[in-house]
Design an enzyme around this catalytic site. Structure first.
Site, PDB file in Angstrom:
ATOM      1  CB  CYS A  39       3.230   9.364   5.421  1.00 13.83           C
ATOM      2  SG  CYS A  39       2.174   8.470   6.564  1.00 13.83           S
ATOM      3  CB  THR A  41      -0.877   7.926   8.363  1.00 14.67           C
ATOM      4  OG1 THR A  41      -1.681   7.713   7.203  1.00 14.67           O
ATOM      5  CG2 THR A  41      -1.447   7.120   9.520  1.00 14.67           C
ATOM      6  CG  HIS A  44      -4.121  12.359  10.294  1.00  8.43           C
ATOM      7  ND1 HIS A  44      -5.011  13.387  10.534  1.00  8.43           N
ATOM      8  CD2 HIS A  44      -4.115  12.165   8.961  1.00  8.43           C
ATOM      9  CE1 HIS A  44      -5.521  13.796   9.390  1.00  8.43           C
ATOM     10  NE2 HIS A  44      -4.992  13.079   8.420  1.00  8.43           N
ATOM     11  CG  HIS A  62       4.323   3.722   7.066  1.00  3.62           C
ATOM     12  ND1 HIS A  62       3.692   4.571   7.956  1.00  3.62           N
ATOM     13  CD2 HIS A  62       3.871   4.050   5.839  1.00  3.62           C
ATOM     14  CE1 HIS A  62       2.895   5.380   7.289  1.00  3.62           C
ATOM     15  NE2 HIS A  62       2.986   5.091   6.001  1.00  3.62           N
ATOM     16  CD  GLU A  63       5.750   8.084   3.407  1.00  4.89           C
ATOM     17  OE1 GLU A  63       6.666   8.921   3.300  1.00  4.89           O
ATOM     18  OE2 GLU A  63       4.570   8.352   3.127  1.00  4.89           O
ATOM     19  CB  CYS A  92      -5.060 -12.815   9.256  1.00  7.45           C
ATOM     20  SG  CYS A  92      -6.469 -13.071   8.129  1.00  7.45           S
ATOM     21  CB  CYS A  98      -6.141 -13.575   3.360  1.00 10.71           C
ATOM     22  SG  CYS A  98      -5.415 -12.202   4.295  1.00 10.71           S
ATOM     23  CB  CYS A 106      -5.741  -8.765   5.491  1.00 12.94           C
ATOM     24  SG  CYS A 106      -5.950  -9.732   6.999  1.00 12.94           S
TER      25      CYS A 106
END
Length: 344
Positions: A39, A41, A44, A62-63, A92, A98, A106
């Site tokens: 992705c 990010t 980057h 993470h994808e 958290c 949250c 969060c």
């Protein structure tokens, strides 16, 4: 058991390393990762823009999609070999956001795969609350698009896109294209503004009206395509100052603007237009569980042409080459890494 993992070492470098597989702890699930997309990010991080946050010993990504390989103590609701995806947010549970039911924003949010270890590895332990079971028959390479598609679902939901509204998407990269597809599915008449000729061609192939602000006045073109009204909804996905300029110039009276992109520098925003046309500006960050559910449904319905959207798949052993190629490839839409296993 030994697992292969790609480790970011800084200076645009990944090393492929052997790691001892650790059993999942209480409340965790171990995943055999099948695919993981690259992705914006991740790019980057690769380019060194996030070294202070990520460090030089992290496996990112993470994808993803994969199957359950082991269950920690106290885990129920999932079975070994079950196809899943991960919603990579660890909240958290005790901050004001949250407590108000907004766990996805969060105050102490950890983004798994950025702030903690990620999915560019064969075996990955994550909290069970991040898992979503996949519908039957969904190809695992396609399922790795669920995370970015969930971003688009959240963006369109924030915008309240309604049938027959005129929608402008500024930026035709992977997220912009997915926002356009979801907005069209919601009934919007979608226009995409993008400077890459390759991405404009792909957007046109998908049936979208397109504008190239490098060669034409984008605000004038939006007005011409909307009967002089402007766009009812604008998504700023470019992360650029010209994109921010266009978002207010092209919005209709009482138009709704959604800030999707993360801007490296604080952009200058034409606040007079908010007064003059009574505009609304919304932030949209990541996704909620229901956005993941929506993304899975849309993917199963064929809203995204996954085969054309995924422009290349490389093995984990070639992750360095995949990142190098992606930074210089103007025609790529979604590049993906095959970590292990076969498609479902």
């Amino acid at each position: 058991m030994i697992s292969q993992a790609a480790v970011y070492r800084g200076d645009k470098t990944f090393t492929l390393e052997q790691k001892q597989v650790v059993a999942p702890g209480p409340g965790e699930v171990q995943i055999k990762v099948a695919y993981c997309g690259i992705c914006g990010t991740d790019l980057h991080i690769y380019l060194g823009h996030m070294d202070k946050r990520v460090g030089f010993e992290r496996t990112i990504g993470h994808e993803m999609s994969g199957t359950v390989s082991a269950l920690g103590d106290g885990v129920s609701g999932f079975t070994i070999d079950q196809p899943i995806v991960v919603r990579p947010l660890d909240h958290c549970g005790d901050c004001p956001a949250c407590r108000a039911g907004h766990e996805h924003i969060c105050h102490n949010l950890k983004f798994i795969g950025i702030d903690t270890e990620g999915a560019f590895q064969e075996y990955w332990n994550v909290p069970v609350h991040t898992l979503h079971a996949l519908p039957d028959g969904l190809d695992l390479s396609h399922a790795a698009l669920i995370e970015p598609l969930a971003v688009a679902c959240h963006d369109v939901d924030r915008a309240r896109v309604a049938k027959d509204e005129d929608v402008l998407v500024i930026g035709g990269g992977p997220i912009g294209l997915l926002v356009a597809l979801v907005a069209r599915h919601a009934g919007g008449n979608v226009i995409i503004s993008e400077i890459s000729e390759n991405r404009l061609a792909y957007a046109a192939k998908l049936g979208f009206k397109t504008i190239n602000p490098k060669t034409e006045d984008a605000a004038d073109q939006v007005n011409a395509l909307t009967g002089g009204k402007g766009a009812d909804v604008v998504f700023e996905v470019s992360g650029s100052q010209p994109g921010v300029d266009l978002m207010t110039a092209a919005a209709s009276t009482r138009g709704r603007i959604v800030m999707v992109a993360i801007h490296a520098n604080k952009p200058a925003i034409d606040m007079f237009q908010f007064f003059w046309r009574e505009l609304e500006l919304f932030g949209a960050r990541v996704y909620r569980p229901e956005d993941y559910d929506r993304a899975m449904k849309l993917l199963s319905e064929g809203v995204v042409d996954c085969n054309s959207f995924i422009t290349d798949i490389k093995p984990l052993a070639d992750i360095q080459g995949a990142f190098e190629a992606l930074t210089g490839n103007p025609s790529a839409i979604k590049s993906m890494i095959k970590i292990s296993g076969e498609t479902a």
